[in-house]
Write a protein that holds these residues in place. Sequence first.
Motif, PDB file in Angstrom:
ATOM      1  N   PRO A   1       0.801  -1.224   0.000  1.00  0.00           N
ATOM      2  CA  PRO A   1       0.000   0.000   0.000  1.00  0.00           C
ATOM      3  C   PRO A   1       0.839   1.282   0.000  1.00  0.00           C
ATOM      4  CG  PRO A   1      -1.041  -1.603   1.405  1.00  0.00           C
ATOM      5  CD  PRO A   1       0.298  -2.179   0.989  1.00  0.00           C
ATOM      6  N   LEU A   2       1.927   1.305   0.748  1.00  0.00           N
ATOM      7  CA  LEU A   2       2.740   2.521   0.778  1.00  0.00           C
ATOM      8  C   LEU A   2       3.324   2.829  -0.592  1.00  0.00           C
ATOM      9  CD1 LEU A   2       3.876   4.898   2.340  1.00  0.00           C
ATOM     10  CD2 LEU A   2       5.780   3.416   3.076  1.00  0.00           C
ATOM     11  N   ASP A   3       3.722   1.803  -1.346  1.00  0.00           N
ATOM     12  CA  ASP A   3       4.248   2.029  -2.692  1.00  0.00           C
ATOM     13  C   ASP A   3       3.182   2.624  -3.607  1.00  0.00           C
ATOM     14  OD1 ASP A   3       6.726   0.966  -1.927  1.00  0.00           O
ATOM     15  OD2 ASP A   3       6.178  -1.058  -2.582  1.00  0.00           O
ATOM     16  N   VAL A   4       1.949   2.123  -3.500  1.00  0.00           N
ATOM     17  CA  VAL A   4       0.835   2.644  -4.300  1.00  0.00           C
ATOM     18  C   VAL A   4       0.595   4.111  -3.961  1.00  0.00           C
ATOM     19  CG1 VAL A   4      -1.664   2.468  -4.721  1.00  0.00           C
ATOM     20  CG2 VAL A   4      -0.260   0.383  -4.541  1.00  0.00           C
ATOM     21  N   VAL A   5       0.551   4.408  -2.679  1.00  0.00           N
ATOM     22  CA  VAL A   5       0.256   5.761  -2.215  1.00  0.00           C
ATOM     23  C   VAL A   5       1.365   6.732  -2.608  1.00  0.00           C
ATOM     24  CG1 VAL A   5      -0.077   7.156  -0.132  1.00  0.00           C
ATOM     25  CG2 VAL A   5      -1.315   4.998  -0.417  1.00  0.00           C
ATOM     26  N   LEU A   6       2.599   6.329  -2.468  1.00  0.00           N
ATOM     27  CA  LEU A   6       3.714   7.198  -2.875  1.00  0.00           C
ATOM     28  C   LEU A   6       3.697   7.463  -4.383  1.00  0.00           C
ATOM     29  CD1 LEU A   6       6.567   5.798  -0.621  1.00  0.00           C
ATOM     30  CD2 LEU A   6       5.482   8.052  -0.435  1.00  0.00           C
ATOM     31  N   ALA A   7       3.364   6.447  -5.168  1.00  0.00           N
ATOM     32  CA  ALA A   7       3.271   6.635  -6.621  1.00  0.00           C
ATOM     33  C   ALA A   7       2.119   7.580  -6.965  1.00  0.00           C
ATOM     34  CB  ALA A   7       3.094   5.286  -7.312  1.00  0.00           C
ATOM     35  N   TYR A   8       0.987   7.417  -6.294  1.00  0.00           N
ATOM     36  CA  TYR A   8      -0.160   8.309  -6.491  1.00  0.00           C
ATOM     37  C   TYR A   8       0.223   9.749  -6.138  1.00  0.00           C
ATOM     38  CZ  TYR A   8      -4.127  11.005  -4.932  1.00  0.00           C
ATOM     39  OH  TYR A   8      -4.997  12.040  -4.709  1.00  0.00           O
ATOM     40  N   HIS A   9       0.856   9.925  -4.990  1.00  0.00           N
ATOM     41  CA  HIS A   9       1.247  11.269  -4.542  1.00  0.00           C
ATOM     42  C   HIS A   9       2.212  11.917  -5.536  1.00  0.00           C
ATOM     43  CE1 HIS A   9       1.953  14.433  -1.576  1.00  0.00           C
ATOM     44  NE2 HIS A   9       3.222  14.358  -1.923  1.00  0.00           N
ATOM     45  N   GLN A  10       3.172  11.152  -5.989  1.00  0.00           N
ATOM     46  CA  GLN A  10       4.142  11.676  -6.947  1.00  0.00           C
ATOM     47  C   GLN A  10       3.435  12.097  -8.239  1.00  0.00           C
ATOM     48  OE1 GLN A  10       5.624  10.565 -10.041  1.00  0.00           O
ATOM     49  NE2 GLN A  10       7.114  12.232  -9.958  1.00  0.00           N
ATOM     50  N   ALA A  11       2.445  11.336  -8.660  1.00  0.00           N
ATOM     51  CA  ALA A  11       1.733  11.659  -9.899  1.00  0.00           C
ATOM     52  C   ALA A  11       0.930  12.953  -9.762  1.00  0.00           C
ATOM     53  CB  ALA A  11       0.816  10.503 -10.297  1.00  0.00           C
ATOM     54  N   TRP A  12       0.113  13.069  -8.712  1.00  0.00           N
ATOM     55  CA  TRP A  12      -0.725  14.279  -8.632  1.00  0.00           C
ATOM     56  C   TRP A  12       0.089  15.515  -8.310  1.00  0.00           C
ATOM     57  CZ3 TRP A  12      -1.613  17.720  -4.730  1.00  0.00           C
ATOM     58  CH2 TRP A  12      -1.492  17.319  -3.404  1.00  0.00           C
ATOM     59  N   THR A  13       1.203  15.362  -7.577  1.00  0.00           N
ATOM     60  CA  THR A  13       2.000  16.543  -7.241  1.00  0.00           C
ATOM     61  C   THR A  13       2.890  17.007  -8.399  1.00  0.00           C
ATOM     62  OG1 THR A  13       3.739  15.225  -6.176  1.00  0.00           O
ATOM     63  CG2 THR A  13       1.971  16.076  -4.755  1.00  0.00           C
ATOM     64  N   THR A  14       2.953  16.217  -9.461  1.00  0.00           N
ATOM     65  CA  THR A  14       3.662  16.650 -10.671  1.00  0.00           C
ATOM     66  C   THR A  14       2.656  16.941 -11.790  1.00  0.00           C
ATOM     67  OG1 THR A  14       4.032  14.354 -11.353  1.00  0.00           O
ATOM     68  CG2 THR A  14       5.797  15.437 -10.103  1.00  0.00           C
ATOM     69  N   GLN A  15       1.392  17.135 -11.395  1.00  0.00           N
ATOM     70  CA  GLN A  15       0.299  17.511 -12.287  1.00  0.00           C
ATOM     71  C   GLN A  15       0.040  16.487 -13.388  1.00  0.00           C
ATOM     72  OE1 GLN A  15       1.127  21.552 -13.451  1.00  0.00           O
ATOM     73  NE2 GLN A  15       0.556  22.337 -11.452  1.00  0.00           N
ATOM     74  N   ASP A  16       0.302  15.215 -13.094  1.00  0.00           N
ATOM     75  CA  ASP A  16      -0.026  14.129 -14.019  1.00  0.00           C
ATOM     76  C   ASP A  16      -1.248  13.406 -13.464  1.00  0.00           C
ATOM     77  OD1 ASP A  16      -0.198  12.050 -15.783  1.00  0.00           O
ATOM     78  OD2 ASP A  16       1.909  11.444 -15.594  1.00  0.00           O
ATOM     79  N   PHE A  17      -2.395  14.079 -13.546  1.00  0.00           N
ATOM     80  CA  PHE A  17      -3.583  13.522 -12.908  1.00  0.00           C
ATOM     81  C   PHE A  17      -4.109  12.297 -13.637  1.00  0.00           C
ATOM     82  CE2 PHE A  17      -6.987  13.508  -9.924  1.00  0.00           C
ATOM     83  CZ  PHE A  17      -6.395  14.102  -8.828  1.00  0.00           C
ATOM     84  N   ASP A  18      -3.846  12.163 -14.928  1.00  0.00           N
ATOM     85  CA  ASP A  18      -4.236  10.932 -15.616  1.00  0.00           C
ATOM     86  C   ASP A  18      -3.524   9.731 -14.991  1.00  0.00           C
ATOM     87  OD1 ASP A  18      -6.019  12.159 -17.358  1.00  0.00           O
ATOM     88  OD2 ASP A  18      -4.486  12.453 -18.911  1.00  0.00           O
ATOM     89  N   ARG A  19      -2.243   9.878 -14.718  1.00  0.00           N
ATOM     90  CA  ARG A  19      -1.497   8.790 -14.073  1.00  0.00           C
ATOM     91  C   ARG A  19      -1.964   8.594 -12.639  1.00  0.00           C
ATOM     92  NH1 ARG A  19       3.705   8.620 -11.576  1.00  0.00           N
ATOM     93  NH2 ARG A  19       4.080  10.731 -12.313  1.00  0.00           N
ATOM     94  N   ALA A  20      -2.243   9.688 -11.928  1.00  0.00           N
ATOM     95  CA  ALA A  20      -2.734   9.579 -10.549  1.00  0.00           C
ATOM     96  C   ALA A  20      -4.007   8.748 -10.500  1.00  0.00           C
ATOM     97  CB  ALA A  20      -2.970  10.967  -9.960  1.00  0.00           C
ATOM     98  N   MET A  21      -4.875   8.917 -11.479  1.00  0.00           N
ATOM     99  CA  MET A  21      -6.141   8.188 -11.505  1.00  0.00           C
ATOM    100  C   MET A  21      -5.944   6.684 -11.612  1.00  0.00           C
ATOM    101  SD  MET A  21      -8.666  10.332 -11.159  1.00  0.00           S
ATOM    102  CE  MET A  21     -10.080   9.411 -11.773  1.00  0.00           C
ATOM    103  N   THR A  22      -4.830   6.244 -12.166  1.00  0.00           N
ATOM    104  CA  THR A  22      -4.602   4.799 -12.309  1.00  0.00           C
ATOM    105  C   THR A  22      -4.395   4.117 -10.963  1.00  0.00           C
ATOM    106  OG1 THR A  22      -2.187   4.930 -12.595  1.00  0.00           O
ATOM    107  CG2 THR A  22      -3.564   5.161 -14.596  1.00  0.00           C
ATOM    108  N   TYR A  23      -4.142   4.871  -9.926  1.00  0.00           N
ATOM    109  CA  TYR A  23      -3.942   4.309  -8.591  1.00  0.00           C
ATOM    110  C   TYR A  23      -5.221   4.310  -7.753  1.00  0.00           C
ATOM    111  CZ  TYR A  23       0.889   4.870  -9.943  1.00  0.00           C
ATOM    112  OH  TYR A  23       2.076   4.792 -10.626  1.00  0.00           O
ATOM    113  N   LEU A  24      -6.317   4.810  -8.312  1.00  0.00           N
ATOM    114  CA  LEU A  24      -7.571   4.937  -7.575  1.00  0.00           C
ATOM    115  C   LEU A  24      -8.582   3.892  -8.033  1.00  0.00           C
ATOM    116  CD1 LEU A  24      -8.006   8.816  -7.810  1.00  0.00           C
ATOM    117  CD2 LEU A  24      -6.872   7.497  -6.007  1.00  0.00           C
ATOM    118  N   ALA A  25      -9.292   3.304  -7.068  1.00  0.00           N
ATOM    119  CA  ALA A  25     -10.391   2.402  -7.389  1.00  0.00           C
ATOM    120  C   ALA A  25     -11.541   3.232  -7.966  1.00  0.00           C
ATOM    121  CB  ALA A  25     -10.848   1.665  -6.134  1.00  0.00           C
TER     122      ALA A  25
END
Length: 122
Positions: free
Chosen positions: A4-28
């Motif tokens: 879970p921590l790896d998923v969350v860190l990847a999600y955080h990195q995506a949205w904080t670099t304004q790559d919200f399409d990638r951030a969405m791939t980590y969300l149910a």
Amino acid sequence: MTKPLDVVLAYHQAWTTQDFDRAMTYLAADLVCHAPAGRLEGAEAFRAFMEPFSRILISSRIIGAFGDETAAMLIYDTSTHPVADAPGAEFHTVRDGKIAELRIIFDRLPFEQARAVHSDRQ
């Protein structure tokens, strides 16, 4: 299996670099988010809430990150265009490699004050 921590860190990195399409791939798809503004249901409702914030973000720095086999928590500082110091905390429940539930904690007051100042200037 991804932790879970790896998923969350990847999600955080995506949205904080304004790559919200990638951030969405980590969300149910049926994500439930508890935010100061209220409960949001579904990944698209969450996107409508969070993506505009990602657009005003200048920087983010993780203060702490902790996780176990089902959940992860991040505490971070952000700097945004309207508010220079905007700390936040997020608690994520991860199921099947996706963030299924998210509780966001941050202080809304500085953002409301910044909006009021901006409105007064117009």
